[in-house]
Write a protein that holds these residues in place. Structure first.
Motif, short mmCIF file in Angstrom:
data_model
loop_
_atom_site.label_atom_id
_atom_site.label_comp_id
_atom_site.label_asym_id
_atom_site.label_seq_id
_atom_site.Cartn_x
_atom_site.Cartn_y
_atom_site.Cartn_z
N GLU A 1 0.84 -1.27 0.01
CA GLU A 1 -0.03 0.06 0.08
C GLU A 1 0.84 1.26 -0.20
O GLU A 1 0.72 2.18 -0.49
CB GLU A 1 -0.90 -0.09 1.11
CG GLU A 1 -2.11 1.11 1.20
CD GLU A 1 -2.81 1.08 2.60
OE1 GLU A 1 -3.04 2.14 3.16
OE2 GLU A 1 -3.40 0.11 2.85
N GLU A 2 1.81 1.27 0.82
CA GLU A 2 2.90 2.25 0.82
C GLU A 2 3.73 2.46 -0.43
O GLU A 2 3.69 3.69 -0.86
CB GLU A 2 3.68 2.30 1.84
CG GLU A 2 3.15 2.44 3.26
CD GLU A 2 4.22 2.03 4.31
OE1 GLU A 2 4.21 2.49 5.48
OE2 GLU A 2 5.13 1.11 4.24
N THR B 1 1.00 4.21 -2.99
CA THR B 1 1.05 5.59 -2.55
C THR B 1 2.17 6.23 -3.16
O THR B 1 1.82 7.32 -3.82
CB THR B 1 0.74 5.78 -1.08
OG1 THR B 1 -0.42 5.10 -0.53
CG2 THR B 1 0.65 7.13 -0.76
N TYR B 2 3.50 5.72 -2.70
CA TYR B 2 4.34 6.52 -3.22
C TYR B 2 4.39 6.55 -4.61
O TYR B 2 4.69 7.77 -5.28
CB TYR B 2 5.67 5.79 -2.87
CG TYR B 2 7.12 6.59 -3.08
CD1 TYR B 2 7.61 7.25 -2.09
CD2 TYR B 2 7.84 6.11 -4.41
CE1 TYR B 2 8.98 7.88 -2.54
CE2 TYR B 2 8.98 7.07 -4.47
CZ TYR B 2 9.44 7.52 -3.69
OH TYR B 2 10.71 8.46 -3.97
N GLN C 1 2.10 6.93 -6.90
CA GLN C 1 1.12 7.86 -7.26
C GLN C 1 1.26 9.14 -7.42
O GLN C 1 0.78 10.03 -8.13
CB GLN C 1 -0.29 7.78 -6.51
CG GLN C 1 -1.09 6.33 -6.36
CD GLN C 1 -2.13 6.38 -5.57
OE1 GLN C 1 -2.19 7.08 -4.59
NE2 GLN C 1 -2.63 5.27 -5.30
#
Length: 110
Positions: free
Chosen positions: A47-48, A51-52, A54
Protein backbone atom coordinates in the motif's frame (compact mmCIF):
# COMPACT_ATOMS: atom_id res chain seq x y z
CA UNK A 1 13.40 -8.78 -10.08
CA UNK A 2 10.88 -10.62 -8.00
CA UNK A 3 7.50 -11.58 -9.40
CA UNK A 4 5.87 -9.32 -6.82
CA UNK A 5 7.76 -6.28 -8.09
CA UNK A 6 6.95 -7.12 -11.70
CA UNK A 7 3.28 -7.78 -10.95
CA UNK A 8 2.96 -4.59 -8.91
CA UNK A 9 4.60 -2.56 -11.67
CA UNK A 10 2.33 -4.05 -14.29
CA UNK A 11 -0.74 -3.31 -12.18
CA UNK A 12 0.14 0.15 -10.85
CA UNK A 13 2.13 1.72 -13.66
CA UNK A 14 1.45 -0.14 -16.87
CA UNK A 15 -2.09 -1.08 -15.84
CA UNK A 16 -1.52 -4.29 -17.73
CA UNK A 17 -2.47 -7.77 -16.62
CA UNK A 18 -0.36 -9.50 -19.30
CA UNK A 19 1.03 -12.82 -18.14
CA UNK A 20 4.72 -13.14 -17.20
CA UNK A 21 5.62 -14.90 -20.45
CA UNK A 22 4.54 -11.90 -22.55
CA UNK A 23 6.16 -9.14 -20.52
CA UNK A 24 8.68 -6.87 -22.18
CA UNK A 25 10.32 -3.97 -20.39
CA UNK A 26 12.39 -1.04 -21.60
CA UNK A 27 14.80 1.39 -19.97
CA UNK A 28 12.04 3.64 -18.63
CA UNK A 29 10.42 0.62 -16.99
CA UNK A 30 13.66 -0.22 -15.24
CA UNK A 31 13.61 3.02 -13.23
CA UNK A 32 10.17 2.20 -11.84
CA UNK A 33 11.09 -1.42 -11.20
CA UNK A 34 14.20 -0.39 -9.28
CA UNK A 35 12.20 2.10 -7.24
CA UNK A 36 9.56 -0.50 -6.36
CA UNK A 37 12.23 -3.04 -5.40
CA UNK A 38 14.07 -0.44 -3.29
CA UNK A 39 10.91 0.59 -1.47
CA UNK A 40 10.13 -3.03 -0.60
CA UNK A 41 13.71 -3.49 0.59
CA UNK A 42 13.28 -0.43 2.83
CA UNK A 43 10.28 -2.09 4.45
CA UNK A 44 7.46 -0.32 2.65
CA UNK A 45 4.18 -2.22 2.45
CA UNK A 46 2.46 -2.75 -0.91
CA UNK A 47 0.00 0.00 0.00
CA UNK A 48 2.82 2.42 0.84
CA UNK A 49 4.62 1.59 -2.41
CA UNK A 50 1.42 2.22 -4.37
CA UNK A 51 0.94 5.55 -2.61
CA UNK A 52 4.53 6.57 -3.28
CA UNK A 53 4.19 5.72 -6.97
CA UNK A 54 0.97 7.73 -7.32
CA UNK A 55 2.85 10.97 -6.76
CA UNK A 56 3.99 12.70 -9.94
CA UNK A 57 7.78 13.07 -9.89
CA UNK A 58 7.63 16.40 -11.72
CA UNK A 59 5.27 18.06 -9.23
CA UNK A 60 6.92 19.88 -6.31
CA UNK A 61 3.93 19.25 -4.04
CA UNK A 62 4.20 15.52 -4.50
CA UNK A 63 7.97 15.68 -4.00
CA UNK A 64 7.23 16.96 -0.51
CA UNK A 65 4.73 14.14 0.01
CA UNK A 66 7.25 11.53 -1.11
CA UNK A 67 9.83 13.04 1.22
CA UNK A 68 7.35 12.81 4.10
CA UNK A 69 6.77 9.11 3.32
CA UNK A 70 10.51 8.45 3.24
CA UNK A 71 11.09 10.43 6.44
CA UNK A 72 8.34 8.52 8.25
CA UNK A 73 9.78 5.18 7.14
CA UNK A 74 13.27 6.31 8.20
CA UNK A 75 11.97 7.20 11.67
CA UNK A 76 10.23 3.83 11.94
CA UNK A 77 13.44 1.99 11.02
CA UNK A 78 15.51 4.04 13.47
CA UNK A 79 13.01 3.27 16.25
CA UNK A 80 13.38 -0.43 15.46
CA UNK A 81 17.17 -0.12 15.52
CA UNK A 82 17.11 1.66 18.87
CA UNK A 83 14.80 -1.00 20.29
CA UNK A 84 17.21 -3.72 19.10
CA UNK A 85 20.15 -1.81 20.59
CA UNK A 86 18.35 -1.68 23.94
CA UNK A 87 17.69 -5.41 23.77
CA UNK A 88 21.35 -6.13 22.97
CA UNK A 89 22.42 -3.91 25.88
CA UNK A 90 20.11 -5.85 28.22
CA UNK A 91 21.53 -9.15 26.94
CA UNK A 92 25.08 -7.89 27.45
CA UNK A 93 24.21 -6.76 30.99
CA UNK A 94 22.89 -10.21 31.90
CA UNK A 95 25.87 -11.93 30.25
CA UNK A 96 28.25 -9.70 32.21
CA UNK A 97 26.56 -10.58 35.48
CA UNK A 98 26.50 -14.28 34.65
CA UNK A 99 30.21 -14.19 33.81
CA UNK A 100 30.99 -12.15 36.92
CA UNK A 101 28.99 -14.62 39.03
CA UNK A 102 30.84 -17.49 37.42
CA UNK A 103 34.16 -15.84 38.34
CA UNK A 104 33.00 -15.38 41.94
CA UNK A 105 32.10 -19.08 42.19
CA UNK A 106 35.58 -20.04 40.93
CA UNK A 107 37.20 -17.64 43.41
CA UNK A 108 35.30 -19.20 46.33
CA UNK A 109 36.26 -22.76 45.45
CA UNK A 110 39.96 -22.06 45.41
Amino acid sequence: MSDQVLNDYDTWIRRDETGPAKRQYGDTDLVYLQTIAALYTMGFTAEEVATYLQFDERDQRTTAQRLRLLTRKRKERLAEIHQCESQVAAIDYLRFHLNAGSQNVHDRTQ
